[in-house]
Design a protein around this motif. Structure first.
Motif, PDB file in Angstrom:
ATOM      1  N   GLN A  97     -80.331  21.908 -19.640  1.00 33.58           N
ATOM      2  CA  GLN A  97     -79.672  20.844 -18.790  1.00 33.58           C
ATOM      3  C   GLN A  97     -78.838  20.074 -19.605  1.00 33.58           C
ATOM      4  O   GLN A  97     -77.966  19.183 -19.315  1.00 33.58           O
ATOM      5  CB  GLN A  97     -80.177  20.164 -17.922  1.00 33.58           C
TER       6      GLN A  97
ATOM      7  N   PHE B 265     -78.538  27.757   1.825  1.00 34.20           N
ATOM      8  CA  PHE B 265     -78.690  27.437   0.691  1.00 34.20           C
ATOM      9  C   PHE B 265     -77.375  27.245  -0.034  1.00 34.20           C
ATOM     10  O   PHE B 265     -76.586  28.216   0.140  1.00 34.20           O
ATOM     11  CB  PHE B 265     -79.657  28.140  -0.463  1.00 34.20           C
TER      12      PHE B 265
ATOM     13  N   ASP C 266     -86.595  18.311  -8.590  1.00 34.18           N
ATOM     14  CA  ASP C 266     -86.623  19.880  -8.699  1.00 34.18           C
ATOM     15  C   ASP C 266     -87.624  20.331  -7.848  1.00 34.18           C
ATOM     16  O   ASP C 266     -87.864  19.712  -6.713  1.00 34.18           O
ATOM     17  CB  ASP C 266     -87.202  20.266 -10.434  1.00 34.18           C
ATOM     18  N   ASN C 267     -87.697  21.572  -7.819  1.00 38.25           N
ATOM     19  CA  ASN C 267     -88.322  22.220  -6.814  1.00 38.25           C
ATOM     20  C   ASN C 267     -89.907  21.876  -6.653  1.00 38.25           C
ATOM     21  O   ASN C 267     -90.514  22.299  -5.481  1.00 38.25           O
ATOM     22  CB  ASN C 267     -88.359  24.218  -7.117  1.00 38.25           C
ATOM     23  N   GLN C 268     -90.458  20.999  -7.612  1.00 34.94           N
ATOM     24  CA  GLN C 268     -91.724  20.732  -7.459  1.00 34.94           C
ATOM     25  C   GLN C 268     -91.736  19.044  -7.082  1.00 34.94           C
ATOM     26  O   GLN C 268     -92.855  18.565  -7.483  1.00 34.94           O
ATOM     27  CB  GLN C 268     -92.490  21.042  -8.722  1.00 34.94           C
TER      28      GLN C 268
ATOM     29  N   ASN D  97     -74.522  26.055  -3.164  1.00 33.38           N
ATOM     30  CA  ASN D  97     -74.361  25.977  -4.777  1.00 33.38           C
ATOM     31  C   ASN D  97     -73.841  24.583  -5.055  1.00 33.38           C
ATOM     32  O   ASN D  97     -72.593  24.469  -4.661  1.00 33.38           O
ATOM     33  CB  ASN D  97     -73.450  27.016  -5.159  1.00 33.38           C
TER      34      ASN D  97
ATOM     35  N   LYS E 119     -80.688  24.096  -9.399  1.00 32.15           N
ATOM     36  CA  LYS E 119     -81.056  24.132  -7.988  1.00 32.15           C
ATOM     37  C   LYS E 119     -80.112  24.157  -6.861  1.00 32.15           C
ATOM     38  O   LYS E 119     -79.035  23.342  -7.082  1.00 32.15           O
ATOM     39  CB  LYS E 119     -82.063  22.919  -7.909  1.00 32.15           C
ATOM     40  N   ASP E 120     -80.385  25.169  -5.903  1.00 32.43           N
ATOM     41  CA  ASP E 120     -79.340  25.142  -4.668  1.00 32.43           C
ATOM     42  C   ASP E 120     -79.902  24.093  -3.737  1.00 32.43           C
ATOM     43  O   ASP E 120     -81.262  23.738  -3.778  1.00 32.43           O
ATOM     44  CB  ASP E 120     -79.255  26.661  -4.234  1.00 32.43           C
ATOM     45  N   TRP E 121     -78.812  23.602  -2.984  1.00 27.27           N
ATOM     46  CA  TRP E 121     -79.311  22.635  -1.977  1.00 27.27           C
ATOM     47  C   TRP E 121     -79.391  23.181  -0.548  1.00 27.27           C
ATOM     48  O   TRP E 121     -78.745  23.826  -0.024  1.00 27.27           O
ATOM     49  CB  TRP E 121     -78.262  21.607  -1.808  1.00 27.27           C
TER      50      TRP E 121
ATOM     51  N   TYR F 223     -82.308  13.881 -10.018  1.00 25.93           N
ATOM     52  CA  TYR F 223     -82.593  14.415  -8.908  1.00 25.93           C
ATOM     53  C   TYR F 223     -83.910  15.225  -8.792  1.00 25.93           C
ATOM     54  O   TYR F 223     -84.625  15.228  -9.973  1.00 25.93           O
ATOM     55  CB  TYR F 223     -81.785  15.812  -8.538  1.00 25.93           C
TER      56      TYR F 223
ATOM     57  N   GLN G 167     -86.065  13.908  -1.210  1.00 26.81           N
ATOM     58  CA  GLN G 167     -85.396  15.254  -1.165  1.00 26.81           C
ATOM     59  C   GLN G 167     -83.711  14.935  -0.783  1.00 26.81           C
ATOM     60  O   GLN G 167     -83.630  13.883  -0.279  1.00 26.81           O
ATOM     61  CB  GLN G 167     -86.092  16.044  -0.294  1.00 26.81           C
TER      62      GLN G 167
END
Length: 244
Positions: A48, A100, A66-68, A102, A107-109, A64, A140
């Motif tokens: 990144q 979802f 992340d997924n966790q 782009n 990460k997709d939103w 932002y 989130q």
């Protein structure tokens, strides 16, 4: 949680999440750069980082979760942010969760199924484009539709569309008599149901012929060709039906 994890979570008290921040590079690890100060750290994965960074260098990053649900940083500028809504492309959908989009990041939103039509065939599919804004809630970030009459607060075309010419636009709203499409520049095109030969999903692309210029970047259009041009195509449809 370790103390470092707690510190990373409490950074949200004074660092705007889902926004741009200027942070100092504290140290480098095998896989990442650690940003922040002596008490708080944010993880910037080397994938990144747009270039090699030096310790004590100050960099601008977008923060932002992340997924966790961990705060993470990126030097990649997202396609839209909290102040600038825009068109995003659908990359996937899940009927239990939503769709979802782009964002230009790893990460997709998510746009929740609660914000989508009850009829699933009207849901956007992969490749469709939606004009959305970002909504922050707790830890989130989700995508929300921008209402039809607010889109031109953000998109202001500097050109006009020509009557009898065709333009690409995306379906953003369904009324009792037709659909409202928008070009990516912000031109609004209304198409009555009698001027289309199929139903369009939210975000579906269409090439529309302009029939009326109503002024103020608002137009009427049609998705049906002149009958003279449709004769052969319709004849094939009828012939195929009869043969079947």
């Amino acid at each position: 949680f370790t103390q470092k994890t707690i510190n990373m979570l409490t950074i949200s008290v004074f660092r705007p999440i889902f926004d741009y921040n200027k942070l100092k590079v504290l140290r480098e690890t095998d896989h990442a750069f650690m940003l922040g100060d002596e008490e708080h750290e944010v993880f910037l994965h080397k994938k990144q980082a747009e270039r090699p960074l030096e310790v004590d260098e100050e960099v601008e990053v977008f923060l932002y979760y992340d997924n966790q649900k961990r705060i993470t940083a990126t030097m990649t500028k997202p396609i839209i942010d909290q102040d600038h809504p825009g068109f995003l492309t659908v990359v996937d959908y899940n009927f239990r969760l939503g769709i979802f989009l782009n964002m230009g990041l790893i990460k997709d939103w998510l746009m929740s199924r609660d914000d989508l039509p009850f009829i699933r065939k009207e849901w956007p599919r992969k490749g469709d484009r939606l004009f959305v804004r970002l909504r922050v809630s707790k830890n989130q970030l989700t995508a929300k539709f921008v209402p039809r009459f607010e889109i031109n607060d953000f998109l202001k075309p500097d050109t006009t569309l020509e009557v009898d010419s065709e333009y690409t636009a995306y379906n953003v709203y369904k009324t009792e008599e037709g659909n409202v499409f928008f070009t990516e520049q912000g031109h609004q095109i209304y198409v009555y149901f009698k001027h289309m030969r199929k139903e369009y999903r939210l975000g579906e692309e269409a090439v529309i012929k302009i029939t009326i210029d109503r002024g103020n970047n608002q137009y009427s259009g049609t998705l049906i060709k002149q009958k003279e041009l449709m004769l052969e195509e319709d004849a094939i449809i009828i012939k195929t039906y009869l043969e079947e």
